[in-house]
Design a protein around this motif. Sequence first.
Motif, PDB file in Angstrom:
ATOM      1  N   ALA A  14       0.780  -1.278  -0.008  1.00 29.40           N
ATOM      2  CA  ALA A  14      -0.002   0.004  -0.045  1.00 29.40           C
ATOM      3  C   ALA A  14       0.980   1.304   0.089  1.00 29.40           C
ATOM      4  CB  ALA A  14      -0.910  -0.129   1.251  1.00 29.40           C
TER       5      ALA A  14
ATOM      6  N   MET B 124      -7.607  -2.500  -6.355  1.00 30.54           N
ATOM      7  CA  MET B 124      -6.675  -2.956  -7.481  1.00 30.54           C
ATOM      8  C   MET B 124      -6.294  -4.569  -7.258  1.00 30.54           C
ATOM      9  SD  MET B 124      -3.878   0.152  -6.759  1.00 30.54           S
ATOM     10  CE  MET B 124      -4.335   1.682  -6.762  1.00 30.54           C
TER      11      MET B 124
ATOM     12  N   TYR C 140       2.632   3.532 -13.454  1.00 29.94           N
ATOM     13  CA  TYR C 140       3.486   3.557 -12.492  1.00 29.94           C
ATOM     14  C   TYR C 140       4.986   3.445 -12.648  1.00 29.94           C
ATOM     15  CZ  TYR C 140       3.188   3.253  -7.269  1.00 29.94           C
ATOM     16  OH  TYR C 140       3.587   3.372  -5.799  1.00 29.94           O
TER      17      TYR C 140
ATOM     18  N   SER D 102      -4.519   1.301  -2.002  1.00 28.05           N
ATOM     19  CA  SER D 102      -4.644   0.253  -3.139  1.00 28.05           C
ATOM     20  C   SER D 102      -6.014  -0.342  -3.003  1.00 28.05           C
ATOM     21  CB  SER D 102      -3.587  -0.894  -2.658  1.00 28.05           C
ATOM     22  OG  SER D 102      -2.349  -0.294  -2.775  1.00 28.05           O
TER      23      SER D 102
ATOM     24  N   SER E 125       5.371  -1.754  -4.010  1.00 21.09           N
ATOM     25  CA  SER E 125       4.059  -1.637  -4.401  1.00 21.09           C
ATOM     26  C   SER E 125       3.943  -2.502  -5.833  1.00 21.09           C
ATOM     27  CB  SER E 125       3.765  -0.064  -4.610  1.00 21.09           C
ATOM     28  OG  SER E 125       3.532   0.464  -3.362  1.00 21.09           O
TER      29      SER E 125
ATOM     30  N   GLY F 192       3.306   3.596  -1.120  1.00 19.77           N
ATOM     31  CA  GLY F 192       4.055   3.433  -2.664  1.00 19.77           C
ATOM     32  C   GLY F 192       4.218   4.892  -2.847  1.00 19.77           C
ATOM     33  N   LEU F 193       4.253   5.234  -4.260  1.00 20.51           N
ATOM     34  CA  LEU F 193       4.437   6.799  -4.869  1.00 20.51           C
ATOM     35  C   LEU F 193       3.134   7.406  -4.196  1.00 20.51           C
ATOM     36  CD1 LEU F 193       5.812   5.712  -8.466  1.00 20.51           C
ATOM     37  CD2 LEU F 193       7.049   6.619  -6.214  1.00 20.51           C
ATOM     38  N   GLY F 194       2.095   6.996  -4.160  1.00 22.52           N
ATOM     39  CA  GLY F 194       0.731   7.354  -3.775  1.00 22.52           C
ATOM     40  C   GLY F 194       1.214   8.358  -2.540  1.00 22.52           C
ATOM     41  N   ASN F 195       1.821   7.726  -1.325  1.00 22.93           N
ATOM     42  CA  ASN F 195       2.071   8.318  -0.210  1.00 22.93           C
ATOM     43  C   ASN F 195       3.040   9.263  -0.379  1.00 22.93           C
ATOM     44  OD1 ASN F 195       1.166   5.366  -0.021  1.00 22.93           O
ATOM     45  ND2 ASN F 195       1.117   6.095   1.985  1.00 22.93           N
TER      46      ASN F 195
ATOM     47  N   TYR G 127      -6.512   5.326  -3.452  1.00 25.21           N
ATOM     48  CA  TYR G 127      -5.502   5.173  -4.008  1.00 25.21           C
ATOM     49  C   TYR G 127      -4.226   4.658  -3.262  1.00 25.21           C
ATOM     50  CZ  TYR G 127      -1.595   5.526  -7.550  1.00 25.21           C
ATOM     51  OH  TYR G 127      -0.671   5.415  -8.439  1.00 25.21           O
ATOM     52  N   SER G 128      -4.284   5.506  -2.357  1.00 24.11           N
ATOM     53  CA  SER G 128      -3.161   5.069  -1.230  1.00 24.11           C
ATOM     54  C   SER G 128      -3.186   3.842  -0.456  1.00 24.11           C
ATOM     55  CB  SER G 128      -2.927   6.373  -0.330  1.00 24.11           C
ATOM     56  OG  SER G 128      -1.997   6.217   0.560  1.00 24.11           O
TER      57      SER G 128
ATOM     58  N   LEU H 227       1.086  -5.589  -7.152  1.00 22.98           N
ATOM     59  CA  LEU H 227       0.374  -5.842  -8.216  1.00 22.98           C
ATOM     60  C   LEU H 227       0.774  -6.988  -9.016  1.00 22.98           C
ATOM     61  CD1 LEU H 227      -0.924  -2.256  -9.072  1.00 22.98           C
ATOM     62  CD2 LEU H 227      -1.519  -3.970  -7.319  1.00 22.98           C
TER      63      LEU H 227
ATOM     64  N   ILE I  40      -2.169   0.057 -15.088  1.00 22.17           N
ATOM     65  CA  ILE I  40      -1.648   0.991 -13.809  1.00 22.17           C
ATOM     66  C   ILE I  40      -0.367   0.859 -13.438  1.00 22.17           C
ATOM     67  CG2 ILE I  40      -1.767   1.319 -11.380  1.00 22.17           C
ATOM     68  CD1 ILE I  40      -4.529   0.900 -11.248  1.00 22.17           C
TER      69      ILE I  40
HETATM   70  N1  PFF Z   1      -1.153   2.391  -2.911  1.00 19.24           N
HETATM   71  C1  PFF Z   1      -0.249   2.327  -3.790  1.00 19.24           C
HETATM   72  C2  PFF Z   1       0.374   3.751  -4.030  1.00 19.24           C
HETATM   73  O1  PFF Z   1       0.074   4.582  -3.032  1.00 19.24           O
HETATM   74  O2  PFF Z   1       1.375   3.923  -4.550  1.00 19.24           O
HETATM   75  C3  PFF Z   1      -1.054   2.117  -5.145  1.00 19.24           C
HETATM   76  C4  PFF Z   1      -0.171   1.400  -6.248  1.00 19.24           C
HETATM   77  C5  PFF Z   1      -0.455   2.152  -7.493  1.00 19.24           C
HETATM   78  C6  PFF Z   1       0.428   0.394  -5.911  1.00 19.24           C
HETATM   79  C7  PFF Z   1       0.372   1.579  -8.879  1.00 19.24           C
HETATM   80  C8  PFF Z   1       1.220  -0.418  -7.167  1.00 19.24           C
HETATM   81  C9  PFF Z   1       1.072   0.223  -8.268  1.00 19.24           C
HETATM   82  F1  PFF Z   1       1.657  -0.378  -9.305  1.00 19.24           F
END
Ligand code: PFF
Length: 439
Positions: free
Chosen positions: A20, A215, A102, A212, A303, A22-25, A209-210, A307, A98
Motif C-alpha cells: 500500500a 486493485m 506507475y 490500494s 508496491s 508507494g508513490l501515492g504516499n 489510491y493510497s 500488483l 496501472i
Molecule cells: N497504494 C499504492 C500507492 O499509494 O502507491 C497504489 C499502487 C499503484 C500500487 C500502482 C502499485 C502500483 F503499481
Amino acid sequence: MEKEQFTSRFGVIMATAAGAVGLGNIWKFPYMLGQNGGAAFLVVYIACVLLFGLPLMITEIVIGKRSGQSVRGAYQVLIGNRRWNGIPILTCLTVTLIIGVYLVITGWCVKYLLMSIVGPLPTLNGWTDVLCNAFAVLCSVAVVWLGVTKGIERLSKIFMPILLLIIVILLVRVMLLPGAKEGLSFLFSFDADKISFDVILSALGQCFYSLSIGMGALITYGSYIPKKQNVVTTACGIVAVDTLVAVMSACVIMPAVFVYGFSPEQGPKLVFSVLPVVFEQMPGGHVMVLLFFALLCIAAITSIVSLFEVLTASLVDVTAHRERRPLTRHQALVYVAVVCLAISGFCTFSMTGESDWLVWRGKTLFDGLDVLTSSFMLPMVALSTVIFFGWFVDKQVMIEEMKPHYGTKPWAIQGYYFLIRWCFPILILLIGLNSIGII
Ligand code: PFF
C-alpha cells in the motif's frame, strides 16, 4: 500443491503495508496536500480513511481470506457461480495498465537515485528511462520469484523498517532547518473555509489510491492470511502505517520547500524538480537526495511487487485447469513482467517527444492511461466489488469472519451493510464523475 501463506501477523501487516505504501504516499500525497489547502485536506483525508478506507479495506481482505483464492477465483468461489467473472477480468486489465503508468514514475525515481550515486547518466533519448523502468521490473520480479513467504513477506519485513527509518532520518534533518516551522504551520493550521466539495472528493480518491483499494492486492494478500487472524486489527495496522508514511512525507517535503522559497503548489513535478534543488542547498544535502530517492524506489518497487503478485496468481489460476500446459508461477510472472514493461516503454516514449504516434491531441499515452485507469477503471472495479459484496454475497460470510473476535453485534453489522450497500456505491460514483470533470 498447498497454497503458500504469510506466517505471522507482523508479516501480514508489513507485506500488505509495503504494497500500500508507494508513490501515492510519498510523491502524490504531499503535492495534493500542497494544492488543496494543507491542513484542511489532511483532516478530510484522515476522516475519509477512517470512515470509508478502512471498511473497504476490510471488505477486500475478507473476500480474499474467505475464498482463499486469487482475484480470478475469489468472486466465483464466494457466490458459487461465474456471473461476476467480469470483475476479475476488469481488475487484471486495470492493474496491468496501472503498473505500466506507475513504472514510468518508478523509472524516474531509479534514474534520480542512480544520478545521485554516479552523477549524470548517458542520455540515450527515451532508452535511458526505459532501462530504469526495466531495472525496477527486475527488482520486483526477483521478489515475487522467491514466493509469498520467502520473497514478499521476508523482504517486506526487512524493507518496511528501512523505509520508516529513512523517513525518520529525513524528518529530523528537515526539522532542524531554521524556518521549518512555517512549512509545518502550513500543514497544521486548519482553515475550515478551504474544505470544498472538490477537496473532499480529491481526498477520497487519494485515500482509495493510497490504500490500494480496487486493485486486487488486498484480495490477493488476504488469501495468504492465516485463517485465525483478526482482519480488523490487521487492516487497522495497515491503515496506520500507510497514513503515517503519507503524513511524515508531507512533513519532510513541505517545510523543505518553504525554507528555500518554493511554492507548495507545484503539482506532480514537486518531488522531481524542486526537491533535489532544495535538498542540495542544505548542509549534507547530497546524502538527503540519495536517501530520499532510495525511499521512493523502495516504496514504489514493493508496491509493484503487490500488483505483480495479483496478476501472477490470477494467471496461474486461469491456466490451472487447462489440459494443455498450465503455467507455472515463474512462467506467469515472466509474461506479466514483459507485458507491463512493454506498456511502460510505450508510455515513456510517448513523453520523450520522439514518437508522435503515441500522442493524440496533445495528450500522451501516459496521460491517457493515467486518466483511463484512475478515473474510470479503478472506480468501476471498486463500485462493482462493493455491489457484489453488499448485495450478492451471503451476510453470513462477514458475520462468521467477525464472530470469533467481536461476537455478532447487530448494530455493527447493520451499520457496515448500510455503508457498503448505499453510501459506498454513491460515493464511488461521485469520485468517478468528479475525476472526469462531470461534477
Ligand atoms: N497504494 C499504492 C500507492 O499509494 O502507491 C497504489 C499502487 C499503484 C500500487 C500502482 C502499485 C502500483 F503499481
